[in-house]
Design an enzyme around this catalytic site. Structure first.
Site, PDB file in Angstrom:
ATOM      1  N   GLU A 257       0.886  -1.167   0.000  1.00 41.73           N
ATOM      2  CA  GLU A 257       0.000   0.000   0.000  1.00 41.73           C
ATOM      3  C   GLU A 257       0.917   1.206   0.000  1.00 41.73           C
ATOM      4  OE1 GLU A 257      -1.532   3.180   0.761  1.00 41.73           O
ATOM      5  OE2 GLU A 257      -1.898   2.491   2.821  1.00 41.73           O
ATOM      6  N   GLU A 390       4.494  12.873  -4.641  1.00 43.06           N
ATOM      7  CA  GLU A 390       3.842  12.927  -3.336  1.00 43.06           C
ATOM      8  C   GLU A 390       4.659  13.788  -2.378  1.00 43.06           C
ATOM      9  OE1 GLU A 390       1.521   9.762  -0.549  1.00 43.06           O
ATOM     10  OE2 GLU A 390       3.589   9.242  -1.029  1.00 43.06           O
TER      11      GLU A 390
END
Length: 490
Positions: A257, A390
């Site tokens: 994840e 990110e």
């Protein structure tokens, strides 16, 4: 040494094979409070030899212990006992999170209590999941489909939400019949100690749950260990790629994840003020350090400037302060290197030609701690670094689109695909657009979370899912047994 309100019995030790043991390395990890920049805790640090000890203990417990063959309903009952023990310690878990990463004390009890509730849901799978199915075959009389544990799991959790993420890995591992080696982030090991203590107190067999806090080198050694059958990792895409390479080299299982750069598409039917309120307040959740964060907002060009002004107004009203203050809406970033990372991206945004509408500075009234103002860049080029990478901080990129079709194109123009949202009053439009955006989760009108449902990403946002029944699948192997007749019992 532990923070005030956190009571861990053996912070200087590791939990291996059912015993609290001193690290062979003799080293320790210091934990710094991001509000004060002061050391608030020390825990034992595992070295490579400690990792090998932990894997061996987990291997013995899986290969020779009773846990994998314990009926799932009994495993579920043990998990429920663990959950009850953890529920009593939610105040400690909340205090640990605030001390380690500066999470808001006002939000911490709900966050950690919710994680315990999720564990109870996973424990219930012991009775509700179809562990063994009997079917009529075409070439044989009876086909049995059995779901069996994948083996020894390395559970590697990040620093932003260390308890819920690690507990999720532990709970799925245990209900599946796996054994696990917990490797928390070196910045946030305290929650994993409390999980290990709950496992011990609940009476889990020795070696089923192990704990080895460590830094990068020892963690890499753990992933390389051939005794690990599966790695469950949550963290950055860069680290996830490395883990995937190592697992692929020996055909070990892995679920990942990873990062996100999630987009919120603001349709023309959605009020500007309402959109600004949601976007301006969402980016401050956990100081923006959320993999599923809505960090890109896409709006049609003729509404762009009005939305930018409205978001800036919301951001300027955000109260920045110490995490313990109940009035604080935005606390510090988790660590100094994270602050420096966000500052680097602010500088990149300025160089890219985007408009810095508000923020981008350390708050004038905060002379200590890793604080930064909520930050809005407008007229952002979706190809720029601040739109594609990110940032993991309270930085929002506002991107103009020609129309709705263009907005969908921009949302998909990303190497990530973890989360997203459609701001609209029309559920049908939200559904239709959601089906066209290549991302694992989509919500209407905000960063929506439903932890009992599958969560995970497309593209470089990961492999596999967590949450719900789908979250159990990565911890299982499927076995097909072909028989000439039906067995007397399954």
């Amino acid at each position: 040494m532990t923070p005030e309100g956190v009571f861990i019995r053996h912070p200087d030790k590791l939990f291996i094979g059912g015993e609290w043991v001193a690290p062979l390395s003799g080293d320790s990890i210091e934990i710094v409070n991001p509000n004060s920049e002061e050391v608030v805790a020390r825990v034992g640090e595992a070295g490579k030899a400690d990792m090998d000890r932990a894997v061996e203990a987990a291997r013995q417990a899986f290969d020779h212990g009773p846990w994998p063959t314990t009926p799932p309903a009994e495993r579920g009952a043990m998990l429920m006992k663990m959950a009850e023990l953890l529920e009593r310690r939610v105040p400690e878990l909340a205090a640990a999170w605030t001390a380690q990463v500066g999470g808001l004390a006002s939000f911490a009890p709900m966050m950690h209590g919710g994680a315990v509730m999720q564990m109870k849901g996973i424990a219930a799978l012991g009775e509700s999941f179809d562990w063994v199915e009997q079917k009529k075959g075409q070439a044989v009389d009876t086909a049995i489909i059995a779901r069996e544990p994948v083996g020894v799991v390395a559970g590697i959790a990040p620093w932003n939400a260390p308890f819920g993420i690690m507990l999720n890995k532990v709970a799925y591992s245990l209900i599946a019949g796996c054994t696990i080696v917990m490797k928390p982030s070196p910045e946030t090991p305290l929650e994993a100690y409390i999980i290990a203590e709950a496992a011990e107190e609940a009476g889990l067999p020795a070696g089923v749950v192990n704990l080895v806090p460590a830094d990068r080198d020892a963690s890499d050694h753990l992933v390389h260990n051939p005794g690990i059958d599966k790695v469950s990792f949550t963290g950055s895409t860069v680290a996830g790629k490395r883990i995937a390479e190592v697992c692929a080299s020996r055909i070990a299982r892995c679920s990942l994840e990873l990062g996100g750069k999630s987009a919120a598409i603001v349709r023309d039917d959605f009020p500007i003020e309402a959109a600004a309120n949601i976007l301006g307040n969402t980016i401050t959740v956990m100081s923006g350090q959320v993999c599923a964060m809505l960090s890109r907002a896409i709006v049609t060009r003729d509404r762009h400037d009005e939305l930018a002004e409205a978001i800036a107004k919301v951001m300027k009203g955000i109260k920045i302060g110490n995490s313990d203050d109940p009035e604080t809406q935005l606390g510090p970033l988790a660590m100094k290197r994270q602050l420096e990372r966000v500052e680097m991206y602010v500088a990149e945004g300025k160089k890219s030609g985007a408009d810095l509408v508000t923020g981008g500075q350390r708050p004038a009234h905060m002379n200590k701690g890793y604080f930064i103002e909520p930050t809005l860049f407008a007229n952002v080029d979706n190809q720029s670094r601040i739109a594609q990478e990110e940032i993991f901080g309270p930085v929002l990129c506002l991107i103009p689109a020609e129309d709705e079709e263009d907005a969908i194109r921009i949302a998909n123009e990303s190497s990530f695909g973890l989360n997203g949202s459609v701001f609209t009053a029309d559920p049908q439009a939200a559904y239709d657009i959601s089906r066209r955006v290549r991302t694992g989760v989509m919500g209407q009108n905000g960063m929506r979370m439903e932890f009992g449902m599958p969560f995970g990403g497309f593209k470089q946002s990961g492999i596999g899912r967590e949450g719900g029944e789908e979250g159990l699948w990565p911890y299982l192997e499927t076995k097909t047994i072909l028989l000439d007749g039906a067995p007397a019992r399954l």
